[in-house]
Design a protein around this motif. Structure first.
Motif, PDB file in Angstrom:
ATOM      1  N   PRO A 139      25.682  66.277  12.519  1.00  0.00           N
ATOM      2  CA  PRO A 139      27.134  66.102  12.670  1.00  0.00           C
ATOM      3  C   PRO A 139      27.736  67.162  13.578  1.00  0.00           C
ATOM      4  CG  PRO A 139      26.475  66.143  10.364  1.00  0.00           C
ATOM      5  CD  PRO A 139      25.278  66.545  11.153  1.00  0.00           C
ATOM      6  N   LYS A 140      28.731  66.727  14.338  1.00  0.00           N
ATOM      7  CA  LYS A 140      29.400  67.636  15.274  1.00  0.00           C
ATOM      8  C   LYS A 140      30.804  67.901  14.772  1.00  0.00           C
ATOM      9  CE  LYS A 140      28.019  64.107  17.349  1.00  0.00           C
ATOM     10  NZ  LYS A 140      27.911  62.876  18.131  1.00  0.00           N
ATOM     11  N   GLY A 141      31.290  69.122  14.944  1.00  0.00           N
ATOM     12  CA  GLY A 141      32.646  69.474  14.494  1.00  0.00           C
ATOM     13  C   GLY A 141      33.647  69.221  15.607  1.00  0.00           C
TER      14      GLY A 141
ATOM     15  N   TRP B  70      37.163  53.074  16.965  1.00  0.00           N
ATOM     16  CA  TRP B  70      37.464  54.436  17.424  1.00  0.00           C
ATOM     17  C   TRP B  70      36.408  55.374  16.890  1.00  0.00           C
ATOM     18  CZ3 TRP B  70      40.025  58.207  13.969  1.00  0.00           C
ATOM     19  CH2 TRP B  70      40.338  57.701  12.708  1.00  0.00           C
ATOM     20  N   GLN B  71      36.541  56.639  17.198  1.00  0.00           N
ATOM     21  CA  GLN B  71      35.538  57.646  16.814  1.00  0.00           C
ATOM     22  C   GLN B  71      36.243  58.904  16.305  1.00  0.00           C
ATOM     23  OE1 GLN B  71      33.822  58.348  20.751  1.00  0.00           O
ATOM     24  NE2 GLN B  71      31.975  57.289  20.064  1.00  0.00           N
ATOM     25  N   THR B  72      35.478  59.736  15.625  1.00  0.00           N
ATOM     26  CA  THR B  72      35.998  61.044  15.224  1.00  0.00           C
ATOM     27  C   THR B  72      36.580  61.760  16.448  1.00  0.00           C
ATOM     28  OG1 THR B  72      34.217  61.138  13.613  1.00  0.00           O
ATOM     29  CG2 THR B  72      35.379  63.184  14.041  1.00  0.00           C
ATOM     30  N   GLU B  73      35.883  61.637  17.560  1.00  0.00           N
ATOM     31  CA  GLU B  73      36.291  62.340  18.771  1.00  0.00           C
ATOM     32  C   GLU B  73      37.624  61.827  19.309  1.00  0.00           C
ATOM     33  OE1 GLU B  73      33.316  61.161  18.089  1.00  0.00           O
ATOM     34  OE2 GLU B  73      31.728  62.509  18.777  1.00  0.00           O
ATOM     35  N   THR B  74      37.859  60.525  19.205  1.00  0.00           N
ATOM     36  CA  THR B  74      39.095  59.970  19.790  1.00  0.00           C
ATOM     37  C   THR B  74      40.307  60.252  18.895  1.00  0.00           C
ATOM     38  OG1 THR B  74      39.002  57.766  18.782  1.00  0.00           O
ATOM     39  CG2 THR B  74      37.760  58.080  20.834  1.00  0.00           C
TER      40      THR B  74
ATOM     41  N   GLY C 207      26.096  47.930  20.614  1.00  0.00           N
ATOM     42  CA  GLY C 207      25.335  48.844  19.765  1.00  0.00           C
ATOM     43  C   GLY C 207      25.563  50.263  20.232  1.00  0.00           C
ATOM     44  N   ARG C 208      25.085  51.204  19.454  1.00  0.00           N
ATOM     45  CA  ARG C 208      25.110  52.580  19.914  1.00  0.00           C
ATOM     46  C   ARG C 208      23.992  52.738  20.920  1.00  0.00           C
ATOM     47  NH1 ARG C 208      26.998  56.208  15.940  1.00  0.00           N
ATOM     48  NH2 ARG C 208      28.137  55.072  14.365  1.00  0.00           N
ATOM     49  N   ALA C 209      24.230  53.552  21.937  1.00  0.00           N
ATOM     50  CA  ALA C 209      23.199  53.739  22.959  1.00  0.00           C
ATOM     51  C   ALA C 209      21.879  54.105  22.283  1.00  0.00           C
ATOM     52  CB  ALA C 209      23.633  54.806  23.942  1.00  0.00           C
TER      53      ALA C 209
HETATM   54 MG    MG Z   1      29.501  59.441  17.183  1.00  0.00          MG
END
Ligand code: MG
Ligand code: ATP
Length: 596
Positions: free
Chosen positions: A227-229, A368-372, A476-478
């Motif tokens: 996981p990324k913060g 959407w994503q955590t990042e967005t 799909g996810r890359a």
């Molecule tokens: Mg992700």
């Protein structure tokens, strides 16, 4: 796959500009969206002010902000005025502890009123809130507390004992642990939430807050790796507000319920912030996942907008037998519910059709994503729904499909990418940066952050296609896409086809290396209750998929698995299926369901 189009019936709420997508997009600017918010009296922008105090200042303090449904079904409400007082007290608690701007306050709590107090009080104090999922085991909790430089942890006695107490000595930066609820009076090195709150004054002036001040730290779901913060700032509230108006059609009169755990970005952006900024009443369910309970809450609380995830919809479908499928939902009155929105992983067209036929409700997928930090692509309230599609980019969002290379990621040549304009062409989904809730970095990982951009685009790591009318379709996810005999196969399409079979509850599809084809498609399926695995069913499912998908895309192999590995936010972890299948290391399992 051709799916009939479902149109929303003429509902009492249709945001006027949504009837004209192109006009809404043309008229939209983020600065106009910003001007819909109040801002701090002395200038600046603070999420908690927009979510709570603003309503009190404009005379809305008596309205219910929270409607909490306890495990036993007892309901208690919290008004906006009361929430303003509680969050002010908590901000004072932090101030008294010497916790200030930018300091990290972690929550490790289930859904409870104190969570809302802690989150919004932290934001008032201009400290940074990082929510953790309460079912995490001690390792993932410690890992995140360390990575996120935790200064304060707000949790319960039971969670602290089980997950943190033994590791406390190795976390010297963790200066304060605040215990919510009963028990734990004997725990050394902790303070009691209630006592601290009682001592704290209920007047608090939010310090000047720049829109660029860090507000939230969110760890990603860990579906594809560690996981990324992701770092988010106060300005994100502009996007939470605007996107909730478009994608969730939120109004102050709404009773809104988001089932996402507060430990994930959805539970924060759309479980806490967006609905409160809109002045809606938020249902807080303190109970467990249980389909009957869900139907009951939808009915009894007269929920008008429900935001959930495909896994929840699949649970509802699974608990409702196909034969006589109207029986369970029909015994509940869901007439207040306008639509269901879904996020987090692909929403199989099957679920959309089920929603329409069995619940009589539109189901809106959003992506959407955590990042967005906010919804980017959605089937909106007043738009035509294309089952199986994620919908169209929201106003203010520019999305493109980029030509991919061999590795399933956007091809970057001399710093340039190529935008696909052929309808139906598959490629990496890219977004033009500049919306307010865009993450400002991965904590302590500048390199990874910088690698997410190319040629002026943010690269999402997801493969999609766009049809001739502008609807986006998830492939799909890359990391999950399968290359087989020269084809790029998205696991989602195969999983969706399998789920159309009456025996199948859920499916996870991976590529297994094969000397001839490169990879062959292998499916893992879980079955509906009462259905037993058998060689005959296996053959039947393989033939069924072949008829739907053709031999190039259909799975060659199939295994039954009633416990598909999932993240705690409900996503099938294909990398775990793949690792198990190939006897490879499974990698980071901190977010695997049941791994505590
Ligand atoms: Mg992700
Ligand atoms: P990690 O980045 O740690 O691997 P994650 O990507 O699952 O985990 P999140 O930010 O919670 O972490 O999830 C965002 C991802 O979820 C998207 O990139 C996409 O792959 C998937 N997703 C979200 N919504 C949808 C949707 N409507 N349809 C298909 N996929 C979706």
């Amino acid at each position: 796959m051709v799916w009939e189009t479902i149109r929303k019936d003429t509902a009492p709420y249709v945001t006027p500009n949504l009837t004209d997508y192109d006009r809404a997009r043309a008229e939209f600017t983020w600065s106009r969206a910003r001007s819909a918010l109040a801002g701090l009296p002395g200038g600046g922008l603070n999420i908690a002010h927009e979510a709570v105090d603003r309503h009190v200042h404009s005379g809305g303090g008596g309205k219910f902000a929270l409607c909490c449904v306890a495990r036993d079904g007892a309901v208690h409400t919290v008004s906006y005025a009361e929430l303003a007082r509680r969050t002010a007290r908590f901000a004072n608690v932090l101030r008294a502890l010497g916790v200030g701007r930018g300091d990290r306050v972690f929550t490790l709590l289930g859904r409870c009123p104190e969570l809302y107090t802690a989150v919004l009080g932290t934001l008032k104090n201009t400290s940074v809130l990082c929510p953790l999922f309460s079912a995490f085991g001690p390792d993932p909790v410690e890992q995140r507390l360390r990575l996120g430089d935790a200064r304060v942890l707000v949790t319960t006695a039971a969670l602290y004992r089980r997950k943190v107490a033994e590791r406390r000595a190795s976390l010297p930066g963790l200066a304060h642990v605040v215990i919510v609820g009963p028990g734990g009076e004997d725990l050394p090195g902790t303070a009691r939430f209630d006592e601290l709150m009682d001592e704290a004054p209920e007047e608090f002036t939010i310090p000047p807050t720049s829109p660029e001040d860090m507000a939230l730290l969110h760890f990603t779901s860990g579906t594809t790796g560690t996981p990324k913060g992701a770092v988010h700032v106060h300005e994100a509230v502009v996007a939470h507000h605007a996107t909730a108006a478009y994608a969730l059609d939120l109004h102050p009169e709404d009773v809104y319920w988001c089932t996402a755990d507060p430990g994930w970005v959805t539970g924060m952006s759309y479980g806490i912030i967006a609905p409160l900024v809109h002045g809606a009443t938020v249902v807080v369910d303190e109970g467990d996942y249980d389909t009957r309970r869900w139907y009951r809450i939808l009915q009894e609380q007269r929920v008008s907008v429900w935001y959930t995830a495909p896994t929840a919809l699949r649970m509802l479908m699974r608990s409702t037998p196909r034969q006589g499928s109207h029986a369970l939902p029909a015994s509940y009155d869901l007439s207040r519910l306008r639509f269901i929105a879904s996020v987090g992983e692909p929403l199989n067209p099957e679920a959309v059709v089920w929603g329409r036929d069995v619940l009589g409700l539109p189901v809106h997928d959003n992506w959407w994503q955590t990042e967005t930090g906010c919804i980017m692509i959605a089937n909106f309230a007043a738009c035509e729904i294309r089952p199986g599609s994620m919908g169209r980019p929201l106003p203010g969002v520019e999305a493109a499909v980029l030509t991919c290379g061999e590795n399933g990621r956007a091809l970057v040549t001399d710093g340039r990418v190529r935008v696909e304009d052929r309808p139906g062409a598959e490629g990496e989904l890219a977004l033009r940066p500049g919306w307010p809730s865009m993450f400002r970095g991965y904590l302590h990982d500048k390199e990874r952050y910088e690698a997410s951009f190319a040629d002026g685009w943010y690269l999402t790591g997801d493969l999609v296609s766009r049809d001739a009318d502008g609807w986006f379709w998830f492939v799909g996810r890359a990391d999950d896409v399968i290359k087989s005999a020269g084809h790029l196969i998205g696991p989602f399409e195969v999983e969706s086809a399998l789920m159309e079979h009456d025996a199948v509850a859920e499916a996870g599809v991976i590529g297994r290396p094969d000397p001839v084809a490169g990879n062959l498609v292998k499916a893992f399926v879980s079955l509906r209750p009462g259905i037993e695995p058998s060689p005959a069913l296996e053959r039947d499912l393989l033939a069924f998929a072949r008829r739907r998908l053709g031999p190039a895309v259909a799975p060659r192999e199939l295994a039954f698995d009633q416990n598909l590995p999932k993240t705690r936010s409900g996503k099938v972890m294909r990398r775990v299926l793949r690792a198990r299948e190939l006897d490879l290391p499974t990698g980071d399992l901190s977010t695997l369901e049941g791994s505590a």
